[in-house]
Design a protein around this motif. Structure first.
Motif, PDB file in Angstrom:
ATOM      1  N   TRP A 208     -28.964 -75.995  -2.527  1.00  0.00           N
ATOM      2  CA  TRP A 208     -29.008 -76.834  -3.579  1.00  0.00           C
ATOM      3  C   TRP A 208     -30.552 -76.576  -3.831  1.00  0.00           C
ATOM      4  O   TRP A 208     -30.993 -75.738  -4.948  1.00  0.00           O
ATOM      5  CB  TRP A 208     -29.461 -78.431  -3.257  1.00  0.00           C
ATOM      6  CG  TRP A 208     -28.038 -79.124  -3.639  1.00  0.00           C
ATOM      7  CD1 TRP A 208     -27.096 -79.544  -2.694  1.00  0.00           C
ATOM      8  CD2 TRP A 208     -27.421 -78.975  -4.634  1.00  0.00           C
ATOM      9  NE1 TRP A 208     -26.065 -79.921  -3.596  1.00  0.00           N
ATOM     10  CE2 TRP A 208     -26.117 -79.757  -4.959  1.00  0.00           C
ATOM     11  CE3 TRP A 208     -27.711 -78.710  -6.288  1.00  0.00           C
ATOM     12  CZ2 TRP A 208     -25.476 -79.835  -5.765  1.00  0.00           C
ATOM     13  CZ3 TRP A 208     -26.892 -79.146  -7.298  1.00  0.00           C
ATOM     14  CH2 TRP A 208     -25.618 -79.630  -7.362  1.00  0.00           C
TER      15      TRP A 208
ATOM     16  N   TRP B 215     -23.090 -78.550 -10.616  1.00  0.00           N
ATOM     17  CA  TRP B 215     -22.860 -80.106  -9.789  1.00  0.00           C
ATOM     18  C   TRP B 215     -20.694 -80.758  -9.796  1.00  0.00           C
ATOM     19  O   TRP B 215     -20.965 -81.735  -8.946  1.00  0.00           O
ATOM     20  CB  TRP B 215     -23.461 -80.419 -10.740  1.00  0.00           C
ATOM     21  CG  TRP B 215     -23.387 -82.855 -10.620  1.00  0.00           C
ATOM     22  CD1 TRP B 215     -24.194 -83.345  -9.618  1.00  0.00           C
ATOM     23  CD2 TRP B 215     -22.944 -83.491 -10.826  1.00  0.00           C
ATOM     24  NE1 TRP B 215     -23.831 -84.503  -9.247  1.00  0.00           N
ATOM     25  CE2 TRP B 215     -23.184 -84.765 -10.753  1.00  0.00           C
ATOM     26  CE3 TRP B 215     -21.946 -83.667 -11.940  1.00  0.00           C
ATOM     27  CZ2 TRP B 215     -23.215 -85.646 -10.476  1.00  0.00           C
ATOM     28  CZ3 TRP B 215     -21.198 -84.965 -12.180  1.00  0.00           C
ATOM     29  CH2 TRP B 215     -21.730 -85.908 -11.340  1.00  0.00           C
TER      30      TRP B 215
ATOM     31  N   LEU C 222     -26.788 -85.317  -5.180  1.00  0.00           N
ATOM     32  CA  LEU C 222     -26.038 -83.916  -5.149  1.00  0.00           C
ATOM     33  C   LEU C 222     -25.502 -83.954  -3.672  1.00  0.00           C
ATOM     34  O   LEU C 222     -26.423 -84.077  -2.743  1.00  0.00           O
ATOM     35  CB  LEU C 222     -28.033 -83.366  -5.183  1.00  0.00           C
ATOM     36  CG  LEU C 222     -28.116 -84.073  -6.458  1.00  0.00           C
ATOM     37  CD1 LEU C 222     -29.887 -82.255  -6.620  1.00  0.00           C
ATOM     38  CD2 LEU C 222     -27.497 -83.287  -7.354  1.00  0.00           C
TER      39      LEU C 222
END
Length: 389
Positions: free
Chosen positions: A17, A66, A10
């Protein structure tokens, strides 16, 4: 171990996020509550049907987010033109032969999977990306009418003009986002005034010849003429907000969800306030403002003009839509029909929202990890930051 995996997979702004994950959890809880009656009536008592469907779409949206954030954001500049070229025939085909709902043709049905999507979602993302690309490549000639304003005016006019035929609120919001992007991209105010004048003409023609003129006129009159009764859905949104109090009735205890026609989309903010009170409404507002702040921080930290403009355009697009939706729910503007991004129940719109946020994350990731490509336009690479004032 988990921390290392998150750091490896990530990338980009970790706060962003976290905000998206919080929005996703809130959305699942609120949509589950808001769709209980609909599921019971339309799915034979299976009240979990929309819970699983919406949760699956949110997971799919997060997956696309993502994937989008793993791509070097400068690649989006190259494909934006092709996406725009594909959007034009899709918008025309949708207007002529698309699926009709609420007297407007906005949807195309994808064969095999039998899932509908709005080409305007693709067109909006493509236009913002391509506009950011055009402005970044023309920073040394930003005041030239033929070099800068003419191509910008062409694409904004075509896309917004086609969208307004069946979706006035989305077209107006997209046009406002483009103006903000032009201002950030240092387009002179005189040229922006020309853009506004042309936008008024194109918008007027599009409304008059499209499907939404009577609807727009009726909604504006209902908002401005206080002698007219409050529209049914808005009236019950007011009731939901008034009975929510400070901390709300509690999760799943909304009563207005059983009365309002679409409590899970356009007026989901009213259901949030009814169940979670003023406190819940303020928390949601704060999350959108935090999203705006992190998006603009990405703009400030951007190395080149394209990254900054791209992040600014996508951030403003999502947050402006959220502010308009919440403003309508509390009576600050006429009804628009715009869903609340990241929270309302949706179909493929959740995927496009995920892609948009993924691109913002790609910009924040790229500015930390990626150096300018050798084939990047020289005038783009020389801009250390995008001007925001």
């Amino acid at each position: 171990m988990v921390t290392n995996w998150l750091r490896k997979n990530l990338k980009g702004d970790p706060v962003l996020w976290g905000i998206v994950v919080l929005f996703s959890l809130i959305s699942i809880a609120v949509v589950y509550s808001a769709t209980g009656t609909l599921a019971y009536k339309s799915r034979g008592g299976n009240t979990e049907y929309f819970l699983f469907k919406h949760s699956s779409l949110i997971v799919l949206g997060l997956l696309f987010m993502w994937l989008a954030h793993r791509i070097d954001y400068r690649h989006y500049s190259r494909i934006s033109l092709y996406a725009l070229l594909a959007s034009v025939p899709l918008l025309i085909f949708t207007f002529v032969m698309g699926s009709t709902l609420n007297e407007a043709s906005r949807w195309l049905t994808i064969p095999v999977i039998n899932q509908t999507f709005q080409p305007s979602d693709l067109a909006k993302l493509a236009l913002i990306t391509h506009l950011a690309s055009m402005l970044s490549r023309r920073q040394q000639h930003v005041g030239d009418f033929k070099t800068t304003l003419l191509p910008v005016m062409l694409w904004v006019g075509v896309i917004c003009g086609l969208i307004i035929l069946s979706n006035a609120s989305t077209a107006l919001l997209l046009f406002a986002t483009c103006l903000l992007l032009m201002f950030i991209g240092r387009v002179p105010l005189k040229q922006m005034a020309v853009m506004v004048a042309i936008g008024v003409v194109v918008g007027g023609v599009g409304l008059a010849s499209g499907q939404r003129w009577k609807t727009v006129q009726s909604r504006v009159e209902s908002f401005t003429d206080k002698s007219k009764p409050v529209p049914f859905q808005l009236e019950h949104a007011y009731i939901a907000e008034a009975t929510g109090g400070l901390f709300g009735k509690g999760p799943g205890k909304s009563t207005e969800r059983n009365i309002m026609p679409h409590p899970y989309s356009d007026f989901i903010y009213a259901i949030i306030i009814e169940e979670y009170g003023l406190f819940g409404g303020v928390v949601v507002l704060f999350l959108y403002l935090a999203f705006l702040y992190r998006g603009l921080k990405t703009v400030m930290n951007s190395y080149g003009a394209f990254g900054g403009l791209l992040s600014a355009g996508l951030t403003f697009s999502l947050v402006l839509q959220a502010m308009v939706n919440m403003g309508v729910a509390v009576g600050l503007g006429p009804i628009t029909g715009l869903p609340l991004p990241l929270l309302s129940m949706g179909g493929t719109s959740l995927i496009f929202t995920g892609i948009s946020i993924g691109i913002i994350l790609a910009v924040s990731r790229g500015e930390r990890e990626i150096r300018p490509m050798s084939d990047q336009p020289a005038d783009t690479a020389r801009i250390p930051k995008v001007a925001i004032s």
